[in-house]
Write an enzyme that holds these catalytic residues in place. Structure first.
Site, short mmCIF file in Angstrom:
data_model
loop_
_atom_site.label_atom_id
_atom_site.label_comp_id
_atom_site.label_asym_id
_atom_site.label_seq_id
_atom_site.Cartn_x
_atom_site.Cartn_y
_atom_site.Cartn_z
N GLU A 202 -12.56 -2.07 2.75
CA GLU A 202 -13.14 -1.84 4.09
C GLU A 202 -14.23 -0.76 4.09
O GLU A 202 -14.22 0.16 4.90
CB GLU A 202 -12.04 -1.50 5.09
CG GLU A 202 -11.08 -2.65 5.31
CD GLU A 202 -10.03 -2.38 6.38
OE1 GLU A 202 -9.99 -1.27 6.94
OE2 GLU A 202 -9.22 -3.30 6.66
N TYR B 298 -6.58 -8.63 12.11
CA TYR B 298 -5.27 -8.49 12.74
C TYR B 298 -5.38 -8.87 14.21
O TYR B 298 -6.44 -8.71 14.83
CB TYR B 298 -4.78 -7.04 12.64
CG TYR B 298 -4.58 -6.54 11.23
CD1 TYR B 298 -3.39 -6.79 10.55
CD2 TYR B 298 -5.58 -5.83 10.58
CE1 TYR B 298 -3.20 -6.33 9.25
CE2 TYR B 298 -5.40 -5.37 9.28
CZ TYR B 298 -4.21 -5.62 8.62
OH TYR B 298 -4.03 -5.17 7.33
N GLU C 21 0.84 -1.19 0.00
CA GLU C 21 0.00 0.00 0.00
C GLU C 21 0.88 1.24 0.00
O GLU C 21 2.01 1.22 0.50
CB GLU C 21 -0.90 0.00 1.25
CG GLU C 21 -1.85 1.20 1.34
CD GLU C 21 -2.83 1.08 2.51
OE1 GLU C 21 -3.69 1.97 2.64
OE2 GLU C 21 -2.74 0.10 3.26
N GLU D 292 -6.29 -9.28 3.91
CA GLU D 292 -5.46 -8.59 4.92
C GLU D 292 -5.46 -9.45 6.17
O GLU D 292 -6.51 -9.73 6.74
CB GLU D 292 -5.99 -7.19 5.27
CG GLU D 292 -5.71 -6.13 4.22
CD GLU D 292 -6.03 -4.72 4.71
OE1 GLU D 292 -5.82 -4.43 5.91
OE2 GLU D 292 -6.49 -3.91 3.87
#
Length: 501
Positions: A174, A245, A28, A293
Site C-alpha cells: 500500500e 474492504y 501480519e 487483501e
C-alpha cells in the site's frame, strides 16, 4: 413481483482455470494474528515450536494454498534480520504501523516452518517503505540461495540447511497510502519496485513478483497509480495487487450485499489499465492480478480506537462476523472466480483473530467465524474451470448500486472429478428465490449435495460460548429435472450445489 432466476452453463463456454492461490490468506504481525493466534507456546495444543495445533487443524480445513506475510502496514518499517537467529538475541522494537511493541519471537524461519505444517506456501512481502533494493536482494539471498555466501550460510547457521525456495514476493505494501511508513508517489514507487524486482530476480530468477496497486478503489489516484507504476516496472513484475474492504456502518443490508458489484468494477478497471499499459508497450506479456487483501472490516473500529499504545499483541481488528458478513464474503469469492482468467492470487485478510475466519481465546479454544464457511466451501469445491454464468434474475436498486441481481452465482467445472459446483447467494432479505440451472451440455447428472447457510437473524454470530450458532447444513432443496437442476434458495442464503456428472 414473482421471483424466479435462471442460470445457463455450457461446458465449452469457459472463463479460465482457477489458480488455487486465489484461496490464499494473510498473517501480519498485527494484534493477535501471530502471538496468541498461530503461535502460542504453552497452549495445551501447542507443539514443540509453539504452533497452536487447534488453529493448524482449522487452517487445514480450508485448504489454504498460500499465506502472505509479514504485512501489511507492518512490513514498511520491518527489518527482517530482527526475526531470525537465536530468539534470546532478537530485539524488541517500537512497531509504528499499529503502535505496539514487536518482540520478534516469531520471524521468517518460524513462518516457513508453520507453512509446512499448515500445508501451505509462503508469500513474502519486502519492506519498500524504509528500505530498498539492497535489503530486498539480501532477503532473497538469505531465504532462497543454497549455500556458499554470507547470507545463505547465515541461514544454515540458524538451522536451515535447505533453502526455503519462497516463490512469490510482494514488493512492499500500500505504498500510495499516507498512513504507510515511507509512502511514495506512483513514480517514486514504480522506480524502486523496478530496481528491487531486477536484483531480486538476479539472485533467484525463479521467483514471481507482485507490484503494489492502489490501496482501495476510492483512492484519489486510482487508477492513475496503476498506470504509472506499471509503466515503470511492467517488464519486471508478474502481478499487480488489489486491496478492498467493505462494511455496513449505515445498517443498510441491501446496499451492503450489493457491494460486490463494486468489487467487480474494481477488478475490471484494473484489468483495463493493465491492458492499456501492455498496448502502449507493444508487449506480449499479460499482467495478472493478485487481490491480496479483501474482506469485511468495520466492526472493530471503535474498540481499536480505545487500545492503549505500546503493548504486545493487543486485541486489534477483532471483528466478530455475522451472517450477513458471510453472504458478502461469498459474493466477493464469486466476483474473483468470475475473473479467474486474470485474478490468479488472492488473500483473505486475515487468517486468525485479526479480521479473520478463525478466532482463538488466549490459552483457550478456537472456533470458526461465519465467514469461515463460504471461504472453506469455495476453496475445497472451487477448483477447476470457471464457466460463463448466463444469469437471468430479478433485480433491485440500492443506495449506491442500481440493477442489483438478487442472484449472485458462478459455476466451476472440475473435469477430473467429474463435478460441477454452483456457488450462489440469494440477496433477497425476505423471500426465497427459485432457481433453474440449465446443464443440457453435460448429459446426465445427479445432485451430490446442496449446502445451505441461512439464518433468520442477519446479525447472528459465532462466539467462544456459542461457536455453532450460524453453520451450514446439507439439506438444501436441489433436485434434477431432466436437463436442469431446480432449487429454492432461501432468503439471504449462501448455497453450494454440487453436481456429479
Amino acid at each position: 413481483m414473482s421471483l424466479k432466476a435462471k442460470m445457463i452453463i455450457e461446458k465449452d463456454f469457459t472463463i479460465g482455470e482457477v489458480d488455487k492461490r486465489v484461496f490464499g490468506s494473510f498473517v501480519e504481525h498485527l494484534g493477535r494474528a501471530v502471538y496468541g493466534g498461530i503461535y502460542e507456546p504453552g497452549h495445551p495444543s501447542a507443539d514443540e515450536q509453539g504452533f497452536r495445533g487447534d488453529v493448524l487443524e482449522l487452517v487445514k480445513g480450508i485448504d489454504v494454498p498460500i499465506v502472505r506475510y509479514p504485512g501489511g502496514n507492518f512490513v514498511s518499517g520491518y527489518n527482517w534480520e530482527d526475526g531470525v537467529g537465536p530468539v534470546e538475541l532478537r530485539p524488541k522494537r517500537l512497531e509504528l504501523a499499529w503502535r505496539t511493541i514487536e518482540p520478534n519471537l516469531f520471524g521468517l524461519n518460524e513462518f516457513v516452518d508453520w507453512c509446512r505444517k499448515a500445508n501451505t506456501a509462503p508469500m513474502m512481502a519486502i519492506n519498500l517503505g524504509t528500505r530498498g533494493p539492497n535489503e530486498a536482494r539480501q532477503l532473497v539471498e538469505y531465504a532462497n540461495h543454497p549455500s556458499g555466501t554470507q547470507l545463505s550460510d547465515l541461514r544454515i547457521s540458524h538451522g536451515y540447511k535447505q533453502p526455503h525456495q519462497i516463490k512469490t514476493w510482494c514488493l512492499g505494501n500500500e505504498m500510495d497510502g499516507p498512513w504507510q511508513i515511507g509512502a511514495k508517489t506512483a513514480a517514486e514507487y514504480g522506480r524502486i519496485a523496478a530496481e528491487s524486482a531486477k536484483v531480486m530476480k538476479w539472485v533467484d530468477p525463479s521467483i514471481e513478483l507482485v507490484a503494489c496497486g492502489s490501496s482501495n478503489l476510492t483512492m484519489a489516484t486510482f487508477p492513475e497509480w496503476e498506470r504509472t507504476v506499471l509503466d515503470l516496472c511492467y517488464n519486471e513484475v508478474d502481478y499487480i495487487s488489489l486491496h478492498q474492504y467493505y462494511g455496513n456502518r449505515d445498517k443498510d443490508t441491501s446496499n451492503f450485499l450489493a457491494q460486490s458489484m463494486g468489487m467487480d468494477s474494481f477488478i475490471n478497471t484494473v484489468i483495463s489499465t493493465c491492458d492499456y499499459v501492455q498496448a502502449t508497450k507493444r508487449s506480449k506479456k499479460r499482467m495478472n492480478l493478485s487481490f491480496d487483501e479483501w474482506n469485511v472490516w468495520y466492526h472493530s473500529n471503535e474498540a481499536d480506537s480505545r487500545i492503549e499504545p505500546w503493548s504486545v499483541a493487543p486485541p486489534q481488528l477483532e471483528d466478530v462476523y455475522n451472517h450477513e458478513d458471510a453472504l458478502l464474503v461469498g459474493s466477493m469469492l464469486i466476483s474473483m472466480l468470475k475473473r479467474a482468467d486474470r485474478v490468479k492470487m488472492a488473500c483473505l485478510a486475515q487468517l486468525v483473530n485479526v479480521i479473520a475466519p478463525i478466532m482463538t481465546a488466549n490459552g483457550g479454544g478456537a472456533w470458526k467465524q461465519t465467514i469461515y464457511y463460504p471461504y472453506m466451501h469455495a476453496s475445497v469445491f472451487g477448483r477447476g474451470t470457471v464457466l460463463v454464468p448466463l444469469i437471468q434474475s430479478p433485480k433491485y436498486d440500492a443506495k449506491d448500486y442500481t440493477d442489483v441481481p438478487y442472484l449472485d452465482a458462478v459455476a466451476v467445472h472440475n473435469a477430473e472429478a467429474g463435478e460441477v459446483t454452483v456457488f450462489a447467494v440469494n440477496r433477497h432479505l425476505s423471500e426465497a428465490l427459485p432457481l433453474e440451472i440449465d446443464l443440457r451440455s453435460f448429459g446426465t447428472f445427479r445432485i451430490l449435495e446442496h449446502i445451505v447457510m441461512a439464518c433468520d437473524d442477519l446479525k447472528a454470530a459465532n462466539t467462544l460460548d456459542a461457536p455453532n450458532r450460524v453453520t451450514p447444513h446439507s439439506q438444501g432443496s436441489a433436485i434434477v429435472e431432466g436437463s436442469t437442476v431446480q432449487a429454492a434458495l432461501g432468503k439471504a442464503s449462501w448455497n453450494v450445489i454440487r453436481i456429479k456428472l
